[in-house]
Enzyme design. Structure first.
Site, PDB file in Angstrom:
ATOM      1  N   GLU A 408       0.782  -1.232   0.000  1.00 10.68           N
ATOM      2  CA  GLU A 408       0.000   0.000   0.000  1.00 10.68           C
ATOM      3  C   GLU A 408       0.813   1.281   0.000  1.00 10.68           C
ATOM      4  OE1 GLU A 408      -3.191  -0.086   2.848  1.00 10.68           O
ATOM      5  OE2 GLU A 408      -4.194  -1.676   1.727  1.00 10.68           O
ATOM      6  N   GLU A 498      -5.961  -8.345  -0.005  1.00 11.61           N
ATOM      7  CA  GLU A 498      -6.639  -8.077   1.276  1.00 11.61           C
ATOM      8  C   GLU A 498      -8.100  -7.770   1.004  1.00 11.61           C
ATOM      9  OE1 GLU A 498      -4.866  -5.092   3.848  1.00 11.61           O
ATOM     10  OE2 GLU A 498      -2.848  -5.866   3.490  1.00 11.61           O
TER      11      GLU A 498
END
Ligand code: GCB
Length: 588
Positions: A408, A498
Site C-alpha cells: 500500500e 486483502e
C-alpha cells in the site's frame, strides 16, 4: 545468505534462551561501552521474542530506542582451526553486535539476517561474551518509515504509518556456527520443468571461498542420486522429474561440496509463470486461496515460535488454504522451510509498509509521500537493500512464487513512478524466475495508479463493506465488482491480497451488522461471489488469518480483529464458511 544448517562439516549452535537484558532509556549504553563487561543492571529476557509483552510497565512496553542483550557462550573446544561465524536471524529494527570487546556487525532492517566472521576473536574452549544492541526507532530513512518525537515527559514517541504494533527485540535465533576455512559462502538455485515431457532441471551457482574442488549431487527423497555436477555453476537434468506442487510438495535434496565443506538444501522442482491473466504453476493455472498473515501472538509478539507456526499451518490446511502472503515483512526462514515441506504457495513481501503518508487514520490529509524530506533517496536505498536481502535470502524456496516489494504505497502520487521503477527492475534482475508485485491501496484505483504496468501481477487490497460502503454490502458488491473489472483491463492476473472486516469474537447479529462475526462472514461470502464472476481474479487472500496487535488507537479495540481466527487461533464463524468454500472439489 545461507541459513545455518548442520552438516558433516558444519556445526551450528542456536543461542536461544534467557539473555541479560537492559533498556537504554537514557541512551547511555554506547557511551558507557556496555558491551565491555557484564551488562550493568541487567534483568533476564527471553530470546527469541519481542520484549514488549513480557514487561509490566507501559513505558517499557512502548519503549522507543535501544535495548541491550548479552550472554556468554562457550566456544566448543573442537572448533580450533575452523571458521567461526556469529549470526543474528533478526534484530528489529536495527542491530549492532559485539564479540567480546569488538564490534563485528551492524545491520538496518528488522526482518533479515546478518552475520560476521569472528574466527580471530574467539578461542576454542573459551567463553565468548556476545552483546547485541537492538534499536526500535524508525525514521524517514528506514523501511518501514516512522517519525520519532519527544513527549512532555521527555520520552521518545514513535509515529508510524502501518497499523501493526511496533514490536522489537531479538525476534529470531542468534547463532554461533563453524565451517571449514574453505567453505561454501552462498548458493543460488533455479528450477525448470516441462509438463509435456516431465523433464526437470536444476541450475545452481555456488559462491565459494578458499581452495578446493566444488561439486554437487542431486538426490531424490529416498536419497538416491539423480544427477551430479562439478564446478561452481551448472545445470542438472532431471528426467522424469516429480514436480513440487501444493498437492505433492515433493523435495529433492541438493548436496553441495567445496573442499571439506558440505551444505545441503531441499529443492522443489517447479516453474511459475504469468501467461496473460493466468498464473501458472508447472504449466497449470493456479488459484490462490489463503490469507495475509502476521508474525504475531500472545507473549512472544513477533518472536518466532515453532508452536505457533505448527498451529497456523494446521489451520491453513484445515481451512483449505493453499497460500499466504508474508504481510508485511519477510518471515522467519523456518516458516519458508515449513511452507516448502507443507506445500504452501507464498507471496514473499519486503518490509516496505507505510509508504503512504496521507493514508486514513495514520497519515495526514494531503501529505506528500515521495521526495526530499519524506520518502526520499535514503529510504529508496534502504528499500533496495531490503528487496535485495529478501530475494537473496529466500530465492531457493519452492514455496515462494512471487516477490511483493511493498504494501500500500501511495502509487497515486506521480513521484511514485520514479521511486518504484528502479525497485521493480532490481527485483526482476535479482530473480527473473518469479513474478514481481506490490499490494495496491484503495486510494490508487485503476485511473489514478501510476505504477501497475511495471509489475507482473495486479495485487489489490480492498475493503468494500468496511472502510468503503461501511455496513452496506449491497453497494459494496456492486462497487467491488466495478473496480475489479476496471483492473482486469490490464490483462494480468489479479490477486485480491486483502479484503475483510473486523469481527469481535462472540459478537453476533441478525441481520448482520459491522463488528459481528455474522457481518464478517457475509462480507467474505459477498466478496467471494464477486471474485468468481471475474476470470482475471485468480487469488483471494482474506485479511487477516488471525487477530493481531496494533498500535493503540481509538478504532482498534484491543488490536485488529479482522482475523478469521482469534489471536489464540480459534475459528470465528467465517472460518467455517471459508472451509466450506475452499475444500469443495470445485475450489481449485
Ligand atoms: C490495510 C493494510 C493492513 C491493515 C488493514 C486494516 O489495508 O494493508 O496492514 O491491517 O488494512 O485492517 O486496516
Amino acid at each position: 545468505m545461507l541459513a545455518p544448517r548442520d552438516s558433516r562439516s558444519r556445526d551450528c549452535r542456536r543461542l536461544d534462551g534467557l539473555w541479560r537484558f537492559r533498556f537504554d532509556t537514557g541512551g547511555e549504553g554506547t557511551a558507557g561501552r556496555w558491551w565491555q563487561e557484564p551488562l550493568p543492571g541487567a534483568r533476564e529476557m527471553a530470546v527469541p521474542a519481542s520484549y514488549n509483552d513480557l514487561v509490566t510497565e507501559a513505558a517499557e512496553r512502548e519503549h522507543v530506542g535501544d535495548v541491550w542483550y548479552q550472554r556468554d557462550v562457550r566456544v566448543p573446544a573442537t572448533w580450533q582451526d575452523r571458521r567461526i561465524v556469529l549470526r543474528c536471524d533478526a534484530a528489529t529494527h536495527h542491530g549492532t553486535v559485539w564479540a567480546g570487546d569488538t564490534q563485528v556487525a551492524e545491520h538496518a532492517g528488522g526482518y533479515t539476517p546478518f552475520e560476521a566472521e569472528v574466527t580471530d576473536l574467539v578461542r576454542g574452549g573459551e567463553l565468548l561474551r556476545v552483546t547485541v544492541r537492538v534499536g526500535s526507532e524508525l525514521s524517514m530513512a528506514t523501511i518501514p518509515p516512522g517519525v520519532a518525537s519527544r513527549t512532555a515527559a521527555g520520552r521518545t514517541r514513535l509515529r508510524y504509518f502501518h497499523d501493526f504494533f511496533n514490536y522489537a527485540g531479538l525476534h529470531r535465533s542468534v547463532w554461533l556456527y563453524s565451517t571449514p576455512r574453505s567453505h561454501i559462502a552462498d548458493l543460488a538455485l533455479g528450477t525448470g520443468y516441462d509438463p509435456g515431457t516431465a523433464a526437470g532441471q536444476v541450475t545452481y551457482h555456488l559462491d565459494v571461498a578458499g581452495a578446493g574442488p566444488t561439486s554437487v549431487l542431486l538426490r531424490d527423497a529416498a536419497g538416491a542420486v539423480v544427477a551430479g555436477g562439478a564446478g561452481p555453476d551448472g545445470v542438472l537434468a532431471v528426467p522424469q522429474a516429480r514436480p513440487w506442487s501444493p498437492g505433492d510438495p515433493y523435495l529433492y535434496r541438493l548436496d553441495a561440496r567445496h573442499g571439506d565443506d558440505e551444505y545441503s538444501l531441499p529443492v522443489g522442482v517447479r516453474t511459475v509463470q504469468v501467461d496473460g491473466a493466468r498464473l501458472l504453476l508447472n504449466g497449470e493455472p493456479v488459484r490462490l486461496r489463503g490469507f495475509g498473515m502476521h508474525e504475531d501472538g500472545v507473549l512472544h509478539g513477533k518472536g518466532h515460535d515453532d508452536a505457533r507456526m505448527v498451529r497456523d499451518f494446521a489451520l491453513l490446511r484445515w481451512i483449505g488454504a493453499n497460500s499466504f502472503r508474508t504481510s508485511h515483512y519477510p518471515y522467519a526462514e523456518e516458516v519458508l522451510d515449513y511452507a516448502d515441506r507443507q506445500g504452501l504457495l507464498v507471496i514473499d513481501e519486503a518490509p516496505a509498509v507505510g509508504l503512504h503518508l496521507s493514508l486514513g487514520n495514520m497519515g495526514d490529509p494531503g501529505a506528500r509521500t515521495f521526495g526530499p524530506g519524506v520518502i526520499g533517496e535514503e529510504a529508496a536505498a534502504a528499500h533496495l537493500a531490503a528487496v535485495r536481502e529478501l530475494i537473496t535470502r529466500d530465492r531457493n524456496h519452492a514455496s515462494v512464487i512471487a516477490w511483493s516489494i511493498a504494501n500500500e504505497p501511495d502509487t497515486a502520487e506521480a513521484a511514485a513512478r520514479d521511486y518504484f521503477a528502479p525497485l521493480a527492475a532490481a527485483a526482476r534482475e535479482l530473480d527473473p524466475s518469479r513474478p514481481v508485485c506490490f499490494a495496491n491501496v484503495a486510494t490508487a484505483p485503476p485511473d489514478a495508479d501510476v505504477v501497475t504496468d511495471l509489475f507482473d501481477l495486479v495485487c489489490v487490497n480492498r475493503y468494500y463493506g468496511w472502510y468503503a460502503d461501511p455496513g452496506d454490502l449491497e453497494s459494496a458488491e456492486a462497487d467491488l465488482e466495478a473496480e475489479l473489472r476496471a483492473w482486469a483491463r490490464h490483462g494480468k492476473p489479479i490477486v485480491v491480497t486483502e479484503f475483510g472486516a473486523d469481527a469481535l469474537a462472540g459478537l453476533h447479529a441478525l441481520p448482520p451488522v459491522m463488528w459481528s462475526e455474522d457481518y464478517q462472514t457475509a462480507l467474505i461470502a459477498m466478496s467471494a461471489r464477486v471474485f468468481r464472476r471475474i476470470p482475471e481474479v485468480i487469488g483471494e487472500h482474506v485479511w487477516n488469518f488471525a487477530d493481531f496487535a496494533t498500535a493503540q488507537a481509538v478504532h482498534r479495540p484491543g488490536g485488529n480483529h479482522k482475523g478469521v481466527f482469534t489471536r489464540d487461533r480459534q475459528p470465528k464463524a467465517a472460518a467455517w464458511l471459508l472451509r466450506d468454500l475452499w475444500t469443495r472439489p470445485s475450489s481449485e
